[in-house]
Design a protein around this motif. Structure first.
Motif, PDB file in Angstrom:
ATOM      1  N   UNK A  81       0.844  -1.187   0.000  1.00  0.00           N
ATOM      2  CA  UNK A  81       0.000   0.000   0.000  1.00  0.00           C
ATOM      3  C   UNK A  81       0.884   1.242   0.000  1.00  0.00           C
ATOM      4  N   UNK A  82       0.283   2.396  -0.239  1.00  0.00           N
ATOM      5  CA  UNK A  82       1.039   3.649  -0.220  1.00  0.00           C
ATOM      6  C   UNK A  82       1.468   4.027   1.193  1.00  0.00           C
ATOM      7  N   UNK A  83       0.757   3.514   2.175  1.00  0.00           N
ATOM      8  CA  UNK A  83       1.076   3.806   3.566  1.00  0.00           C
ATOM      9  C   UNK A  83       0.286   2.907   4.488  1.00  0.00           C
ATOM     10  N   UNK A  84       0.574   3.006   5.772  1.00  0.00           N
ATOM     11  CA  UNK A  84      -0.055   2.120   6.744  1.00  0.00           C
ATOM     12  C   UNK A  84      -1.447   2.505   7.177  1.00  0.00           C
ATOM     13  N   UNK A  85      -1.923   3.675   6.748  1.00  0.00           N
ATOM     14  CA  UNK A  85      -3.227   4.143   7.229  1.00  0.00           C
ATOM     15  C   UNK A  85      -4.390   3.229   6.837  1.00  0.00           C
TER      16      UNK A  85
END
Length: 232
Positions: free
Chosen positions: A139-143
Motif C-alpha cells: 500500500x502507499x502507507x499504513x493508514x
C-alpha cells in the motif's frame, strides 16, 4: 474501560474514515471505543519539519527517521502504557482472527502507520514495535491497513454487534471459511434454496453448514486445513 486506539501518522485527516460509519461509527459515538491521532511531523526538530532521510547504504526512496518517530511514540504511549505497539508493515506477521480477538480483549493499541520505504529498524527494536501485515501486497502507507485492523477489532468489542451470535458463525472463527447464505425468495432465477435449510431440522442444518464450510475451505484455502492438522 473502553478500547483506546492511538494512530501515529503523517496524515491524521484520513481518520476516522470509514471507521466513523456503520457499527464502528455508532460504537465510537457511544464511547464503546476511542480513537485519537498523533501527527508524527509535530516531533520533527528542524525548521523544515523533516521526518525522513535517505536509506543508509544507498537505494531508492526515503526512510522514517528513528529520533522523530521515537519521540512521537513516547508521547503517545509513555512508560507504563500497557497497550501493544503495532507497526503496519508488509513484512509483518499476517493478521489473523486469533490476533484480532487478543487485541479486542485488551485495553487498546498504539498503531504506527509507516510511509516511504519503511521505518528505521532501530526504532522498531528500541520501542518494541510488533510488525503486522494485512496481506501480501504493498500500500502507499499504513493508514488503510490500520483502519482494516481496527475495523476487525472494533466489530467484536462487547455491545458493538447487535446480535452477539453474528460473530460466532463467521469465516476464520472456527478455523474454516463461512458456509453459504441464502434468504427469500425461495426460488430466484430458477435457483432454489437448498431444501435442508427450509426443513426445520436444526441438527441437519448445522451438519450441512459444517460440511459446506469444510468443502469451501478445502477448495479455496487448503492452507487453513493444513494449519488445523499441524495444531492437532
Amino acid at each position: 474501560m473502553a478500547f483506546r486506539a492511538t494512530i501515529l501518522t503523517l496524515y491524521p485527516e484520513m481518520f476516522p474514515g470509514f471507521l466513523g460509519q456503520s457499527l464502528s461509527g455508532k460504537a465510537l459515538a457511544r464511547g464503546d471505543w476511542a480513537l485519537e491521532t498523533v501527527q508524527i511531523r509535530d516531533f520533527a526538530t528542524d525548521r523544515h519539519r523533516t521526518v525522513d532521510d535517505t536509506p543508509a547504504g544507498g537505494g531508492a526512496g526515503m526512510v522514517l527517521k528513528p529520533d522523530v518517530l521515537a519521540q512521537a511514540i513516547d508521547h503517545a504511549a509513555p512508560q507504563g502504557d500497557p497497550r501493544p505497539r503495532l507497526l503496519m508493515s508488509p513484512r509483518g506477521r499476517p493478521l489473523t482472527q486469533e490476533r484480532v480477538r487478543e487485541l479486542a480483549a485488551g485495553v487498546g493499541a498504539v498503531i504506527v502507520c509507516g510511509r516511504f520505504e519503511g521505518v528505521d529498524q532501530r526504532v522498531i527494536d528500541a520501542r518494541g514495535l510488533e510488525e503486522v501485515s494485512i496481506g501480501d501486497y504493498i500500500l502507499s502507507g499504513g493508514e488503510p491497513a490500520a483502519m482494516i485492523l481496527l475495523d476487525a477489532v472494533v466489530r467484536i468489542l462487547p455491545g458493538v454487534m447487535g446480535n452477539a451470535l453474528s460473530g460466532i458463525h463467521e469465516s476464520f472463527e472456527g478455523g474454516l471459511l463461512e458456509h453459504p447464505h441464502y434468504t427469500r425468495p425461495p426460488v430466484w432465477e430458477g435457483r432454489e434454496i437448498p431444501a435442508v435449510l427450509t426443513s426445520g431440522h436444526h441438527g441437519e442444518i448445522e451438519k450441512w453448514r459444517q460440511a459446506e464450510a469444510r468443502r469451501l475451505t478445502e477448495t479455496r484455502r487448503p492452507d487453513l486445513i493444513a494449519r488445523q492438522s499441524v495444531t492437532k
